[in-house]
Design a protein around this motif. Structure first.
Motif, PDB file in Angstrom:
ATOM      1  N   ASP A 147     -11.970   4.214  -5.080  1.00 48.07           N
ATOM      2  CA  ASP A 147     -13.422   4.357  -5.055  1.00 48.07           C
ATOM      3  C   ASP A 147     -14.047   3.562  -3.918  1.00 48.07           C
ATOM      4  O   ASP A 147     -15.003   4.020  -3.276  1.00 48.07           O
ATOM      5  CB  ASP A 147     -14.022   3.914  -6.393  1.00 48.07           C
ATOM      6  CG  ASP A 147     -13.622   4.824  -7.537  1.00 48.07           C
ATOM      7  OD1 ASP A 147     -13.375   6.016  -7.277  1.00 48.07           O
ATOM      8  OD2 ASP A 147     -13.541   4.343  -8.683  1.00 48.07           O
ATOM      9  N   ASN A 148     -13.507   2.362  -3.676  1.00 53.34           N
ATOM     10  CA  ASN A 148     -14.058   1.483  -2.641  1.00 53.34           C
ATOM     11  C   ASN A 148     -13.192   1.424  -1.379  1.00 53.34           C
ATOM     12  O   ASN A 148     -13.442   0.592  -0.511  1.00 53.34           O
ATOM     13  CB  ASN A 148     -14.229   0.072  -3.209  1.00 53.34           C
ATOM     14  CG  ASN A 148     -15.224   0.023  -4.352  1.00 53.34           C
ATOM     15  OD1 ASN A 148     -16.354   0.479  -4.223  1.00 53.34           O
ATOM     16  ND2 ASN A 148     -14.791  -0.497  -5.498  1.00 53.34           N
ATOM     17  N   HIS A 149     -12.189   2.276  -1.301  1.00 58.58           N
ATOM     18  CA  HIS A 149     -11.300   2.320  -0.139  1.00 58.58           C
ATOM     19  C   HIS A 149     -10.683   0.942   0.140  1.00 58.58           C
ATOM     20  O   HIS A 149     -10.734   0.421   1.245  1.00 58.58           O
ATOM     21  CB  HIS A 149     -12.055   2.821   1.101  1.00 58.58           C
ATOM     22  CG  HIS A 149     -12.224   4.308   1.129  1.00 58.58           C
ATOM     23  ND1 HIS A 149     -12.851   4.997   0.127  1.00 58.58           N
ATOM     24  CD2 HIS A 149     -11.853   5.245   2.048  1.00 58.58           C
ATOM     25  CE1 HIS A 149     -12.874   6.292   0.413  1.00 58.58           C
ATOM     26  NE2 HIS A 149     -12.257   6.483   1.572  1.00 58.58           N
ATOM     27  N   LEU A 150     -10.059   0.365  -0.889  1.00 63.24           N
ATOM     28  CA  LEU A 150      -9.470  -0.965  -0.773  1.00 63.24           C
ATOM     29  C   LEU A 150      -8.021  -0.949  -1.251  1.00 63.24           C
ATOM     30  O   LEU A 150      -7.677  -0.263  -2.227  1.00 63.24           O
ATOM     31  CB  LEU A 150     -10.245  -1.982  -1.613  1.00 63.24           C
ATOM     32  CG  LEU A 150     -11.573  -2.499  -1.062  1.00 63.24           C
ATOM     33  CD1 LEU A 150     -12.259  -3.358  -2.125  1.00 63.24           C
ATOM     34  CD2 LEU A 150     -11.351  -3.311   0.208  1.00 63.24           C
ATOM     35  N   VAL A 151      -7.190  -1.720  -0.548  1.00 59.92           N
ATOM     36  CA  VAL A 151      -5.805  -1.938  -0.955  1.00 59.92           C
ATOM     37  C   VAL A 151      -5.655  -3.411  -1.310  1.00 59.92           C
ATOM     38  O   VAL A 151      -6.004  -4.286  -0.508  1.00 59.92           O
ATOM     39  CB  VAL A 151      -4.818  -1.567   0.170  1.00 59.92           C
ATOM     40  CG1 VAL A 151      -3.396  -1.927  -0.226  1.00 59.92           C
ATOM     41  CG2 VAL A 151      -4.916  -0.084   0.496  1.00 59.92           C
ATOM     42  N   HIS A 152      -5.155  -3.706  -2.503  1.00 57.87           N
ATOM     43  CA  HIS A 152      -4.924  -5.080  -2.940  1.00 57.87           C
ATOM     44  C   HIS A 152      -3.476  -5.456  -2.633  1.00 57.87           C
ATOM     45  O   HIS A 152      -2.548  -4.723  -3.006  1.00 57.87           O
ATOM     46  CB  HIS A 152      -5.192  -5.221  -4.442  1.00 57.87           C
ATOM     47  CG  HIS A 152      -6.609  -4.954  -4.823  1.00 57.87           C
ATOM     48  ND1 HIS A 152      -7.495  -5.953  -5.185  1.00 57.87           N
ATOM     49  CD2 HIS A 152      -7.334  -3.791  -4.886  1.00 57.87           C
ATOM     50  CE1 HIS A 152      -8.679  -5.425  -5.463  1.00 57.87           C
ATOM     51  NE2 HIS A 152      -8.597  -4.118  -5.292  1.00 57.87           N
ATOM     52  N   CYS A 153      -3.290  -6.600  -1.977  1.00 62.59           N
ATOM     53  CA  CYS A 153      -1.964  -7.002  -1.517  1.00 62.59           C
ATOM     54  C   CYS A 153      -1.636  -8.419  -1.953  1.00 62.59           C
ATOM     55  O   CYS A 153      -2.531  -9.221  -2.248  1.00 62.59           O
ATOM     56  CB  CYS A 153      -1.862  -6.914   0.008  1.00 62.59           C
ATOM     57  SG  CYS A 153      -2.267  -5.291   0.679  1.00 62.59           S
ATOM     58  N   GLN A 154      -0.346  -8.719  -1.967  1.00 68.26           N
ATOM     59  CA  GLN A 154       0.126 -10.069  -2.245  1.00 68.26           C
ATOM     60  C   GLN A 154       1.294 -10.366  -1.327  1.00 68.26           C
ATOM     61  O   GLN A 154       2.229  -9.573  -1.225  1.00 68.26           O
ATOM     62  CB  GLN A 154       0.555 -10.197  -3.710  1.00 68.26           C
ATOM     63  CG  GLN A 154       1.077 -11.577  -4.080  1.00 68.26           C
ATOM     64  CD  GLN A 154       1.341 -11.713  -5.564  1.00 68.26           C
ATOM     65  OE1 GLN A 154       0.429 -11.661  -6.376  1.00 68.26           O
ATOM     66  NE2 GLN A 154       2.607 -11.847  -5.926  1.00 68.26           N
ATOM     67  N   THR A 155       1.260 -11.520  -0.672  1.00 64.55           N
ATOM     68  CA  THR A 155       2.282 -11.857   0.315  1.00 64.55           C
ATOM     69  C   THR A 155       3.648 -12.034  -0.343  1.00 64.55           C
ATOM     70  O   THR A 155       3.758 -12.407  -1.509  1.00 64.55           O
ATOM     71  CB  THR A 155       1.911 -13.149   1.058  1.00 64.55           C
ATOM     72  OG1 THR A 155       1.704 -14.189   0.092  1.00 64.55           O
ATOM     73  CG2 THR A 155       0.667 -12.967   1.888  1.00 64.55           C
ATOM     74  N   VAL A 156       4.690 -11.769   0.455  1.00 68.35           N
ATOM     75  CA  VAL A 156       6.071 -11.934   0.012  1.00 68.35           C
ATOM     76  C   VAL A 156       6.511 -13.364   0.310  1.00 68.35           C
ATOM     77  O   VAL A 156       6.298 -13.869   1.410  1.00 68.35           O
ATOM     78  CB  VAL A 156       6.998 -10.934   0.733  1.00 68.35           C
ATOM     79  CG1 VAL A 156       8.455 -11.234   0.422  1.00 68.35           C
ATOM     80  CG2 VAL A 156       6.650  -9.514   0.324  1.00 68.35           C
TER      81      VAL A 156
END
Length: 492
Positions: free
Chosen positions: A139-148
């Protein structure tokens, strides 16, 4: 006098420099960096929504065959490219089995992402993030990420968000275990370079332990029993490479245990089921001749030193390699997107997720929706590569037509939909022999070859398909070195 005037000028310049930073350019850069860091708080620059004076951003999730072929073909004059993946290289999977026994070195099958798409290393708006995608907000054109992070002493994972104009999900798939107890704990898969490294270290360790004084004959037989579960191309190729390693290297360098080491290939149905019947029979005959014991059965349980088949048979093992196909990853399962048969992300004829804007999916994680009337494509490298190439051309076309921004591609003509034509299958079975099946499907007619000629075609084809000239050189030199001097059996 002229020399006195010049001396005066030099003195004045020196005195003026005393009141300035010794490295003015560096000071300016650091000041700018500090200002930008304060302005954006802790967020790295370039991760928010793109501005009108910036290029639209394509975010690619994954560095497999599909994602890398897409990034290679993207026009970086149109788009900024941001890649998110837990690995910073692409694995040339058809040759991965060869690295397990020392036929090839590991770097020969790994291609750095920066070489595939140099803009990621050079352009100010393009990045590679060594991270996992944890969620997608369409909906908000967002990708949630978490570093390795690696190890217990490393930094805590850092969570961040990336805004996208176009999102391409190329997350691949994970090995299928069918819920069998003990597979995750005791078996080794063959999908990544670190899997091949683990197999090689385990194999060489077992060889050396079996030669120790005081080892019982029963324990020695267990340590030297290599079991492969899965009779697809990966399982068969690894079995062939392993039998070659045993016949040509182990028997020369581990003479005390040469008659104890053996390989068992377990398959529920027929090996290489997608190949021509004549080729399957040839492969069965050659593998048996090479010392590979073929067992038809279903694994019911896996324990630390043995596995149990559905008929109750216990099979002790020292090395267990699991290669029974792939399925959707937990992230793919968690996405609130329409699913294709098998749990893959459902896409239309243009590889779009039709229920949301600006989201595409390619590779092993995607499949055609039932409404398209198209069958789900097999999880093959050539399928993923073809989809990556098509997607790059499609996004370039959309960008040139002015549809690169978020929510702006509705009126853009997309052109021809994606059509896959199978070019054939190949598999090596050891002893300078391979199979080449050039039929477009199992039911159709076509060329089917086996033997040394097929092995030469197999090696030539894959040598040309290796992405960079650097790795082609590595592969050719490794093959030549192995042929002349044998495989490297150092446990590093």
């Amino acid at each position: 006098m002229a020399w006195f005037r010049n001396l005066t000028k030099v003195s004045s310049i020196k005195s003026s420099l005393k009141n300035t930073h010794p490295f003015p350019l560096l000071a300016s850069s650091l000041t700018h960096f500090s200002t930008e860091a304060n302005k954006h708080n802790q967020a790295p620059p370039g991760l928010g929504p793109t501005r009108p004076n910036e290029k639209p951003r394509v975010v690619v999730l994954g560095t497999g065959w599909a994602g890398c072929r897409l990034m290679k073909g993207l026009d970086t004059n149109i788009y900024d490219v941001v890649c998110v993946s837990p690995r910073n290289h692409m694995v040339f999977t058809p040759l991965l089995a060869s690295t397990c026994v020392g036929t090839l070195e590991f770097r020969s099958v790994a291609e750095p992402i920066g070489r595939i798409q140099p803009a990621i290393s050079r352009e100010p708006g393009s990045y590679f993030f060594l991270s996992n995608c944890t969620a997608i907000d369409t909906d908000n054109h967002l990708v949630h990420c978490q570093t390795v992070t690696d190890g217990v002493d490393s930094l805590d994972p850092w969570k961040f968000k990336i805004s996208y104009d176009k999102l391409v999900i190329a997350l691949g798939a994970q090995p299928l275990t069918f819920g069998i107890h003990g597979v995750e704990e005791h078996a080794i898969f063959l999908r990544e370079v670190y899997h091949a490294q683990e197999i090689r270290r385990k194999l060489l360790l077992n060889l050396m332990l079996s030669d120790m004084p005081g080892i019982s004959q029963e324990e020695k037989s267990r340590l030297l029993h290599c079991v492969v579960v899965g009779g697809g191309p990966t399982g068969v190729e690894f079995s062939g490479e392993l039998s070659d390693f045993i016949m040509k290297d182990v028997r020369q360098r581990y003479a005390h245990v040469k008659d104890k080491i053996h390989v068992t290939l377990i398959e529920a149905n027929e090996i290489l089921s997608s190949f021509d019947d004549r080729l399957r029979q040839y492969a069965t005959k050659q593998l048996t001749k090479s010392g590979v014991h073929l067992v038809r059965g279903i694994v019911k349980d896996v324990k630390a030193q043995k596995l149990i088949l559905n008929d109750g048979t216990e099979v002790p093992y020292g090395l267990l390699v699991w290669s029974t196909g792939v399925g959707p990853s937990p992230l793919v399962n968690s996405l609130e997107l329409p699913k294709a048969p098998g749990g893959r992300i459902g896409v239309d004829e243009w590889l779009r997720a039709p229920s949301v804007q600006d989201v595409f999916s390619i590779g092993d994680c995607s499949g055609f929706l039932e409404s398209t009337g198209k069958p789900t494509l097999p999880a093959l490298a050539q399928v993923a590569e073809r989809q990556g190439k098509y997607m790059a051309n499609l996004l370039n076309k959309i960008g040139k037509a002015g549809g690169g921004r978020a929510n702006s591609a509705n009126g853009v003509e997309l052109g021809e939909p994606f059509v896959y034509r199978h070019l054939g299958s190949m598999a090596t079975i050891g002893r300078y022999k391979a199979l080449v099946d050039l039929r477009q499907s199992k039911e159709s007619k076509g060329i089917a070859l086996a033997g040394f000629t097929s092995w030469f075609i197999w090696r030539s084809a894959y040598l040309t398909r290796v992405i960079s000239w650097r790795n082609r050189f590595y592969v050719a030199i490794n093959w030549l070195t192995t042929f002349v001097f044998g495989r490297d059996i150092s446990r590093i």
